[in-house]
Enzyme design. Structure first.
Site, PDB file in Angstrom:
ATOM      1  N   GLU A 174       0.853  -1.189   0.000  1.00  0.00           N
ATOM      2  CA  GLU A 174       0.000   0.000   0.000  1.00  0.00           C
ATOM      3  C   GLU A 174       0.890   1.241   0.000  1.00  0.00           C
ATOM      4  OE1 GLU A 174      -3.444  -0.192   2.404  1.00  0.00           O
ATOM      5  OE2 GLU A 174      -3.847   1.955   2.302  1.00  0.00           O
ATOM      6  N   ARG A 175       0.654   2.120  -0.958  1.00  0.00           N
ATOM      7  CA  ARG A 175       1.471   3.337  -1.122  1.00  0.00           C
ATOM      8  C   ARG A 175       2.955   3.011  -1.316  1.00  0.00           C
ATOM      9  NH1 ARG A 175      -3.135   5.885  -2.219  1.00  0.00           N
ATOM     10  NH2 ARG A 175      -4.578   5.769  -0.478  1.00  0.00           N
ATOM     11  N   ASN A 234      -3.018  -1.615   7.782  1.00  0.00           N
ATOM     12  CA  ASN A 234      -4.334  -2.197   7.486  1.00  0.00           C
ATOM     13  C   ASN A 234      -4.097  -3.705   7.485  1.00  0.00           C
ATOM     14  OD1 ASN A 234      -5.588   0.321   7.138  1.00  0.00           O
ATOM     15  ND2 ASN A 234      -4.862   0.441   5.025  1.00  0.00           N
ATOM     16  N   GLU A 271     -10.320   4.868   9.277  1.00  0.00           N
ATOM     17  CA  GLU A 271     -10.519   4.525   7.873  1.00  0.00           C
ATOM     18  C   GLU A 271     -11.137   3.135   7.715  1.00  0.00           C
ATOM     19  OE1 GLU A 271      -6.581   5.246   6.164  1.00  0.00           O
ATOM     20  OE2 GLU A 271      -7.120   7.352   5.896  1.00  0.00           O
ATOM     21  N   ARG A 290      -1.304   3.782  16.915  1.00  0.00           N
ATOM     22  CA  ARG A 290      -1.306   4.961  16.044  1.00  0.00           C
ATOM     23  C   ARG A 290      -2.400   5.960  16.422  1.00  0.00           C
ATOM     24  NH1 ARG A 290      -2.049   4.052  10.435  1.00  0.00           N
ATOM     25  NH2 ARG A 290      -0.359   5.392   9.749  1.00  0.00           N
ATOM     26  N   LYS A 350       1.420  10.932  13.544  1.00  0.00           N
ATOM     27  CA  LYS A 350       1.911  11.473  12.271  1.00  0.00           C
ATOM     28  C   LYS A 350       2.402  12.904  12.498  1.00  0.00           C
ATOM     29  CE  LYS A 350      -0.727   8.669   9.013  1.00  0.00           C
ATOM     30  NZ  LYS A 350      -1.444   8.563   7.731  1.00  0.00           N
ATOM     31  N   ASP A 356      -2.393  14.377   7.071  1.00  0.00           N
ATOM     32  CA  ASP A 356      -1.901  13.121   6.518  1.00  0.00           C
ATOM     33  C   ASP A 356      -0.756  13.334   5.533  1.00  0.00           C
ATOM     34  OD1 ASP A 356      -1.678  10.508   5.824  1.00  0.00           O
ATOM     35  OD2 ASP A 356      -3.553  10.376   4.717  1.00  0.00           O
ATOM     36  N   GLU A 371       4.040   9.416  -0.670  1.00  0.00           N
ATOM     37  CA  GLU A 371       2.637   9.276  -1.068  1.00  0.00           C
ATOM     38  C   GLU A 371       2.058  10.566  -1.645  1.00  0.00           C
ATOM     39  OE1 GLU A 371       0.127   7.953   2.110  1.00  0.00           O
ATOM     40  OE2 GLU A 371      -1.712   8.265   0.962  1.00  0.00           O
ATOM     41  N   GLU A 380       6.434  21.940  -3.364  1.00  0.00           N
ATOM     42  CA  GLU A 380       5.361  22.678  -2.709  1.00  0.00           C
ATOM     43  C   GLU A 380       4.896  23.822  -3.612  1.00  0.00           C
ATOM     44  OE1 GLU A 380       6.652  24.947   0.696  1.00  0.00           O
ATOM     45  OE2 GLU A 380       4.686  24.803   1.648  1.00  0.00           O
TER      46      GLU A 380
HETATM   47  O1  GCW Z   1      -2.986   8.514   4.034  1.00  0.00           O
HETATM   48  C1  GCW Z   1      -3.520   7.329   4.316  1.00  0.00           C
HETATM   49  C2  GCW Z   1      -3.080   6.449   3.220  1.00  0.00           C
HETATM   50  C3  GCW Z   1      -3.531   5.069   3.486  1.00  0.00           C
HETATM   51  C4  GCW Z   1      -2.917   4.629   4.803  1.00  0.00           C
HETATM   52  C5  GCW Z   1      -3.369   5.592   5.881  1.00  0.00           C
HETATM   53  C6  GCW Z   1      -2.723   5.308   7.209  1.00  0.00           C
HETATM   54  C7  GCW Z   1      -2.260   2.430   5.374  1.00  0.00           C
HETATM   55  O2  GCW Z   1      -3.607   6.942   2.045  1.00  0.00           O
HETATM   56  O3  GCW Z   1      -3.087   4.265   2.432  1.00  0.00           O
HETATM   57  O4  GCW Z   1      -3.287   3.327   5.118  1.00  0.00           O
HETATM   58  O5  GCW Z   1      -3.015   6.892   5.534  1.00  0.00           O
HETATM   59  O6  GCW Z   1      -1.725   5.947   7.516  1.00  0.00           O
HETATM   60  O7  GCW Z   1      -3.199   4.466   7.934  1.00  0.00           O
END
Ligand code: GCW
Length: 766
Positions: free
Chosen positions: A106-107, A149, A230, A263, A304, A309, A337, A454
């Site tokens: 993923e990503r 995930n 999510e 998280r 984060k 995000d 990403e 940016e």
């Molecule tokens: O920004 C989002 C991403 C998802 C990611 C999520 C996360 C793994 O687009 O792909 O899922 O953050 O950090 O959990």
């Protein structure tokens, strides 16, 4: 000589008393010692001998100290007198990989997983071993190998021996294996009827599971958890908190010295966008702040860097300043990403430095880095996590220069006081050698690249103006509005920006300490690069530079695209100084970036122009004197099509060759004769590999295949691509023709041709 303090001190009494180093720390030291044996060929039997010592505070220290010594040698540093004592800034220095069991990531933008394939751990773990060595060389000591995930299959009995194989590959390099787990595992993997963390059966299930893991993997690192986020399951289902959930599992890990990274990326992605007070940026603080002090000591809340995000720019998450009784780790993103997916060069270290140095003002001077190290509130644990997502790609991250980010991440986790420039220089030397020109050029490319990106993707705190419901890659300005995801920029006909003030907005600004709040609350004092993150202002709002917001948006996008083009020239100046393979790969990517920066520029400025109705004072927006639109050319077989969103194609339209093909589009050159640079803008869909040929009269001057794998199978800002052909001689009256050969459902789509009297234009007569 290598060894721990305990081993080396008796051999070298001159080392004196134990220096102040601890966990994973080392001391590189040169000492002289009388030799006990006569030296070969020496008449003097008790000559002094010089020793280079790598003294580790513990075994980890010996490992990191050895790499540090090797790095000094590779950089040609003077080693005659060494006296370098280092201790890492924090105990948690981990990476996360978002790898799926089927081998996808993923990503991930650099090929398939180095850990998994077809639902199992790969048989060949060579790359995993190499990855561990690579991580160790930059001081990383933990790696969670699967997607947050998380797939519950990972906790099934047959998986454990497979995980043990990965741990074995990591072990020589001091990298502890960790995994991401899903909170519903007691049901999905264990067959229980509930996963309520406070249910005794659930608790027993986790305990049993953890014990079994440690039986197979005694040095297992711990778990990473994404819950209530999510669409993931979480404790809210049973009315429980994150602390309830984290503690049940952490309690099971504790006797084994394992840790639980929970998280803070918990938010509602079904927000009401009609509600001016709704704000995703508030979520982590609102949810976690009340839980401060409720987590066990081996729980670390993984936050984060920003409250949204991984956008191209965000303020620092206010949560860092709000949990004095909780261990904290910052989550950074090496995988790009929202920052160009390793197709654009974006050196992220300067961004991370700003975050780590940001003073939260919670207890005197309290930069984020000293909160993470545990220093500010005397926390036993804390540190750094980065989502990396290396893949099977030969350069690990796709773009060879993207590895500067992984290197920089490791170095900052070790020592956040290093400067972005020092890290860039170290990395360049270690990667490409010590040639002065290479060193200076690559450093010059890396350092401004974040700001550059940016500039053309969302300045002033707008966040990355990308397709947020799609692949997060090309421009998609409107995609963040009118949906529940909450990545809003609130641009409308009159103004732009999200009001997050306490006075009139969502109140997000009030989550900071009073000093920081004061700065952000006031539209005058708010730093301009975050202005539109904190405030909604009219397009006519005047910035410090005297420019209006709208003019700044136009100008920065033009400047950014021009800056991206300079990277190509910088890199070309290194031809012959870099090995051919890496030279060619970087050149290809820089040329692509230069073209895609123009796609970004045009999409964003066109959109804001349309929305605001305010003209560009410099007359550039919407005016393309050197372009010939494909839909205006003489078409044979090609048919005009509308592109969505409209601003991702010039004039909103392109042409597609939907039949068997080939199709052609031609036009007559009615400008002065000369030597020109021709740019052909086309769409390279994920599927198919259409071919294009460019003719001047009947002479074919170029051909290429649209065979890249961009993240969309439609014509849009993700797939719009530029092919540039330099030094083409054109005479007035020449006919230019592009022939498109569709392939595999990709209709050789064409947007426009741009023939500008560029820098290399020289008059041409004859
Ligand atoms: O920004 C989002 C991403 C998802 C990611 C999520 C996360 C793994 O687009 O792909 O899922 O953050 O950090 O959990």
């Amino acid at each position: 000589m290598l060894g721990t303090w305990k081993d080396l001190r008796p051999l070298f009494p001159s080392l004196g008393t134990r220096p102040s180093f601890s966990g994973d720390g080392f001391w590189l030291k040169t000492v002289n010692r009388a030799s006990s044996r006569p030296l070969a060929g020496s008449r003097n039997s008790r000559r002094q001998r010089k020793y280079w010592l790598v003294v580790g505070a513990d075994e980890g220290g010996v490992l990191y100290g050895t790499f540090a010594l090797l790095a000094r040698i590779a950089q040609g540093q003077d080693l005659s007198t060494l006296d370098d004592l280092e201790t890492p800034s924090a105990p948690i220095r981990w990476v996360n990989q978002w790898d799926n069991l089927d081998g996808s990531i993923e990503r991930g933008y650099a090929g398939g997983s180095i850990f998994f394939e077809n639902g199992a751990v790969r048989t060949d773990l060579t790359r995993a071993r190499e990855y561990a060595r690579l991580l160790a060389s930059i001081g990383i000591n933990g790696c969670a190998i699967n997607n947050v995930n998380a797939d519950p299959r990972l906790l099934q009995a047959e998986f454990l021996p497979q995980l043990a194989r990965v741990a074995e590959a990591f072990r020589p390099w001091g990298v502890r294996l960790a995994i991401s787990v899903d909170l519903s595992s007691p049901m999905s993997a264990g067959g229980l009827k509930t996963f309520d963390p406070l249910d005794p059966q659930v608790k027993a299930w986790w305990q049993n599971m953890v014990d079994r893991i440690y039986h197979e993997i005694p040095d297992f690192g711990g778990f990473v958890i994404k819950a209530d986020s999510e669409g993931r399951s979480g404790p809210s289902k049973y009315g429980r908190t994150a602390a309830d959930a984290a503690n049940v599992i952490a309690g099971a890990l504790r006797p084994h010295h394992g840790v639980m990274l929970y998280r803070a990326f918990v938010y509602n992605h079904h927000l009401d966008w009609h509600d001016p007070k709704a704000d995703r940026a508030r979520a982590a603080f609102d949810y976690f702040h009340p839980l401060d002090g409720k987590f066990l000591d081996n729980v670390v809340v993984q936050i984060k860097n920003g409250p949204i995000d991984f956008q191209v720019r965000e303020p620092v998450s206010p949560l860092f300043g709000a949990m004095p009784q909780t261990n904290q780790a910052i989550e950074l993103q090496v995988t790009q990403e929202y920052t160009g997916q390793q197709r654009h060069l974006v050196y992220l270290v300067p961004m991370w430095k700003e975050v780590l140095d940001f003073d939260m003002h919670v207890k005197g001077v309290t930069p984020v880095k000293s909160i993470l190290s545990g220093q500010v509130w005397n926390r036993p644990l804390g540190g750094y996590v980065a989502v990396v997502n290396v893949g099977l790609d030969r350069y690990w991250l796709g773009h060879p220069l993207a590895m500067a980010n992984l290197y920089g991440y490791g170095r900052l986790a070790w020592n956040p006081d290093l400067s972005a420039e020092q890290i860039a220089r170290e990395w360049t030397r270690l990667t490409f050698g010590n040639d002065r020109k290479v060193l200076d050029t690559i450093t010059r490319m890396l350092l401004p690249s974040w700001r550059m990106y940016e500039n053309y993707t969302g300045p002033l705190g707008l966040q990355t103006l990308t397709d947020i419901t799609g692949p997060h890659y090309g421009p998609g300005i409107e995609s963040s509005e009118n949906n529940g995801w909450g990545q809003w920029h609130r641009a409308d006909r009159k103004g732009v920006g999200m009001d997050r003030t306490v006075e009139t907005g969502t109140g997000f600004v009030g989550q900071y300490s009073p000093e920081v709040e004061k700065k952000y609350e006031s539209v005058e004092k708010c730093p301009e690069d975050l202005l539109l993150f904190m405030h909604h202002v009219p397009y006519s709002f005047v910035l410090d530079s005297g420019k209006t917001v709208i003019q700044y948006l136009y100008d920065s996008h033009y400047a950014g695209a021009e800056q991206a083009a300079t990277l190509v020239e910088e890199w070309k100046s290194l031809e012959g100084l870099i090995d051919d393979a890496r030279y060619a790969e970087v050149l290809r990517r820089q040329q692509y970036q230069a073209g895609h920066a123009i796609v970004w520029r045009d999409a964003v400025v066109d959109w804001f122009h349309r929305e605001s109705g305010i003209a560009d004072a410099q007359g550039r927006v919407g005016y393309h004197p050197h372009r010939v639109e494909a839909e205006d050319m003489q078409l044979s077989g090609y048919t005009p099509v509308d592109v969505t969103p409209g601003e991702t194609a010039s004039g909103g339209k392109a042409v597609a060759c939907t039949g068997q093909g080939p199709c052609s589009a031609s036009f007559k050159w009615d400008r002065p004769s000369g030597t020109y640079e021709i740019a052909v803008q086309y769409f390279d869909l994920n599927h198919g590999a259409s071919n294009f040929e460019l003719f001047v009269n009947d002479r074919r001057i170029d051909s290429w295949a649209a065979e890249d794998h961009l993240p969309s199978d439609r014509m849009n800002g993700h797939t719009s691509t530029r092919r540039t052909i330099s030094s083409v001689k054109l005479r007035e009256g020449d006919v230019l023709k592009i022939v498109g050969h569709p392939d595999g459902g990709e209709p050789a789509p064409l947007d426009y041709v741009e023939i500008a009297p560029g820098r290399e234009t020289v008059p041409f007569t004859n």
